[in-house]
Motif scaffolding. Structure first.
Motif, mmCIF file in Angstrom:
data_model
loop_
_atom_site.group_PDB
_atom_site.id
_atom_site.type_symbol
_atom_site.label_atom_id
_atom_site.label_comp_id
_atom_site.label_asym_id
_atom_site.label_seq_id
_atom_site.Cartn_x
_atom_site.Cartn_y
_atom_site.Cartn_z
ATOM 1 N N ASN A 47 -40.972 -34.836 32.605
ATOM 2 C CA ASN A 47 -40.016 -34.353 31.717
ATOM 3 C C ASN A 47 -40.698 -34.348 30.257
ATOM 4 O O ASN A 47 -40.364 -33.645 29.557
ATOM 5 N N GLY A 51 -39.931 -30.972 30.418
ATOM 6 C CA GLY A 51 -38.275 -30.979 29.477
ATOM 7 C C GLY A 51 -38.095 -30.869 28.150
ATOM 8 O O GLY A 51 -37.605 -29.977 27.700
ATOM 9 N N ASP A 189 -37.825 -24.299 22.361
ATOM 10 C CA ASP A 189 -36.776 -23.523 22.089
ATOM 11 C C ASP A 189 -37.346 -21.909 21.845
ATOM 12 O O ASP A 189 -36.847 -20.937 22.167
ATOM 13 N N GLY A 252 -31.164 -34.335 34.316
ATOM 14 C CA GLY A 252 -31.231 -33.790 33.086
ATOM 15 C C GLY A 252 -32.266 -34.102 32.201
ATOM 16 O O GLY A 252 -32.864 -34.812 32.068
ATOM 17 N N THR A 253 -32.952 -32.606 31.898
ATOM 18 C CA THR A 253 -34.168 -32.668 31.285
ATOM 19 C C THR A 253 -34.125 -32.965 29.524
ATOM 20 O O THR A 253 -34.900 -33.071 29.054
ATOM 21 N N GLY A 254 -33.032 -33.010 29.048
ATOM 22 C CA GLY A 254 -32.810 -33.015 27.743
ATOM 23 C C GLY A 254 -32.984 -34.392 26.992
ATOM 24 O O GLY A 254 -33.087 -34.370 25.745
ATOM 25 N N ASN A 299 -28.250 -28.082 32.984
ATOM 26 C CA ASN A 299 -28.557 -29.276 32.280
ATOM 27 C C ASN A 299 -28.490 -30.603 32.908
ATOM 28 O O ASN A 299 -28.659 -31.577 32.463
ATOM 29 N N GLY A 303 -26.312 -33.836 31.372
ATOM 30 C CA GLY A 303 -25.695 -32.534 30.436
ATOM 31 C C GLY A 303 -24.543 -32.128 30.768
ATOM 32 O O GLY A 303 -23.666 -31.996 29.741
ATOM 33 N N ARG A 306 -22.504 -34.995 28.655
ATOM 34 C CA ARG A 306 -22.559 -34.755 27.229
ATOM 35 C C ARG A 306 -21.731 -33.545 26.931
ATOM 36 O O ARG A 306 -20.927 -33.783 25.898
ATOM 37 N N GLU A 307 -21.719 -32.499 27.507
ATOM 38 C CA GLU A 307 -20.826 -31.405 27.462
ATOM 39 C C GLU A 307 -19.395 -31.893 27.176
ATOM 40 O O GLU A 307 -18.489 -31.320 26.627
#
Length: 446
Positions: A47, A51, A189, A252-254, A299, A303, A306-307
């Motif tokens: 990650n 990630g 990004d 989730g990679t975030g 996500n 993810g 979180r959403e």
């Protein structure tokens, strides 16, 4: 929470995990736990590059194998303590990561991924022809029967891997919340924009490959003592490359917690599948879950949560949002476990057991769809979740009738109680208000 506080909490949790495992006093628990912790390290390491930085690495098995064969090399040359071998394996893999990064990080997208895969092939070819470390015939590593302060050597290996996992998680969280992590995110990004703004992209990418490779090498260093016999096909196994990618993607990679969730979930499922069905279905489960998450939840599960919280609790956490997340998580974990546990029943020669297994599979799928709908705030999810819980009650009661073992009775009783509580809560007015309008039609929060 500051990094020091997180490190202290992680250390305390690890101490409780080790103490609990010793209290159970089952060698199988330590063997299985070692594998799960190993995947926690590998997923967290992947990650950092895949990630945080956005560079997909297919060569995880190569860095893991570097750690493995570093231990084999020093065992044959001059035996060293395993903690020192873990450090050396991390240094070797980190240096190779820097070299690989310098050669390949000017490539992007699929070209970089193919280059990392080629690295694994080249390293495996070198190991196969390096007779000092066993070559194609493999090498034996004899471990002691026990250590001075523990009951068995597998407990010692478990403790080492638990320590490495804690270090990897602390490092990943520290990176995520530092200027280094913000630089990684800028590269992920929009790398061209980051370069235009003066971000030293090549330097940061080299740091990412070094850190990622180092932790993978640290995960591989104790492996020869764990397995006892190492050959190239084992050290460069496909499962290490696949799981290193799948676990962060599913979790989730975030953030740092995504790989942890994915590794614990998938690693535990694979151990359960190995015991109940066969080890041959491990990669099948991983592949199916990976495809499903890429399609409906790119996500990852973290993810999705979180959403959901951004909509259901935009200003601060509230009890309603937390309880719904708990119900959705229960549905998700129960659905995954239901699929694994009922697959063995479906394949049973007894037609009654096969029918029960098929029913369980349908309910498991209901649970997974319910979890997705709850977290995506879909109006139909309340109805589907209510149906799923309502069916689980007689289904669990039927299993109680079949099996009177104390552990089975306790487990099924807990399932029934949770289903009753969830059914009541999902019918309350303030929960219905949250799901009164489909997300696609816009929403005014009550």
């Amino acid at each position: 929470m500051r990094n020091l506080s997180f490190a202290l909490i992680a250390t305390v949790v690890a101490a409780f995990v080790f103490a609990g495992a010793r209290a159970v006093n089952s060698d199988y628990l330590f063997f299985a736990g070692y594998t799960v912790l190993q995947f926690v390290v590998l997923a967290t390491a992947w990650n950092i590059l895949g990630g945080y930085t956005g560079y997909v690495n297919f060569g995880s098995a190569a860095f893991f194998a570097l750690g493995v064969y570093t231990t084999v090399f020093f065992t044959k040359l001059y035996p060293l303590p395993i903690p020192l071998l873990v450090v050396i394996g991390g240094v070797v893999s980190g240096l190779v990561g820097v070299g690989m990064g310098y050669l390949t990080l000017r490539l992007r997208g699929a070209f970089f991924a193919i280059a990392t895969l080629a690295l694994a092939v080249v390293l495996q070819t070198l190991i196969v022809n390096w007779h000092f470390v066993g070559g194609s015939r493999g090498a034996y590593v004899i471990r002691p029967a026990s250590v001075a302060f523990l009951d068995s050597y597998i407990q010692y290996l478990f403790l080492i891997m638990l320590t490495v996992a804690v270090i990897a998680l602390i490092a990943a969280r520290a990176i995520e919340r530092s200027s280094l992590g913000y630089g990684f995110a800028a590269i992920r990004d929009d790398e061209l924009a980051a370069e235009a703004l003066g971000v030293p992209t090549l330097k940061l990418k080299l740091i990412a490959t070094a850190l990622s490779g180092a932790f993978m090498g640290m995960a591989g260093a104790p492996f020869p003592y764990y397995i006892g016999y190492v050959q190239p096909a084992t050290a460069f196994g496909l499962e290490y490359a696949v799981n290193s990618i799948a676990m962060p993607m599913i979790g989730g990679t975030g953030s740092w917690i995504g790989p942890l969730v994915g590794a614990i979930l998938l690693g535990s499922l694979q151990q359960i599948a190995t015991v109940t069905i066969s080890s041959a279905v491990n990669l099948l489960l991983v592949g199916l879950l990976l495809v499903a998450f890429v399609m409906v939840a790119p996500n990852g599960f973290v993810g999705l949560i979180r959403e959901f919280l951004l909509i259901a609790a935009p200003s601060r956490l509230n009890a309603r949002a937390v309880i719904i997340v708990m119900i959705a998580t229960y549905c998700f974990v129960g659905g995954i476990l239901g699929i694994v546990l009922n697959l063995s029943a479906v394949m049973a020669p007894n037609s009654v057991l096969a029918a029960i297994g098929a029913t369980g599979l349908i309910l498991a799928v209901f649970n997974l769809v319910s979890a997705y709908g709850l977290l995506k705030l879909q109006s139909w999810s309340l109805v589907l979740t209510t149906i799923a819980f309502a069916i689980w009650i007689p289904f669990s009661a039927f299993y109680l009738w079949l099996d009177y073992a104390p552990t089975s009775v306790a487990f099924r009783a807990v399932v029934i109680v949770i289903a009753l509580v969830a059914l009541y809560y999902l019918q309350t007015q303030h929960v219905k208000l949250l799901y009164r309008t489909p997300l696609s039609e816009g929403r005014v929060m009550p």
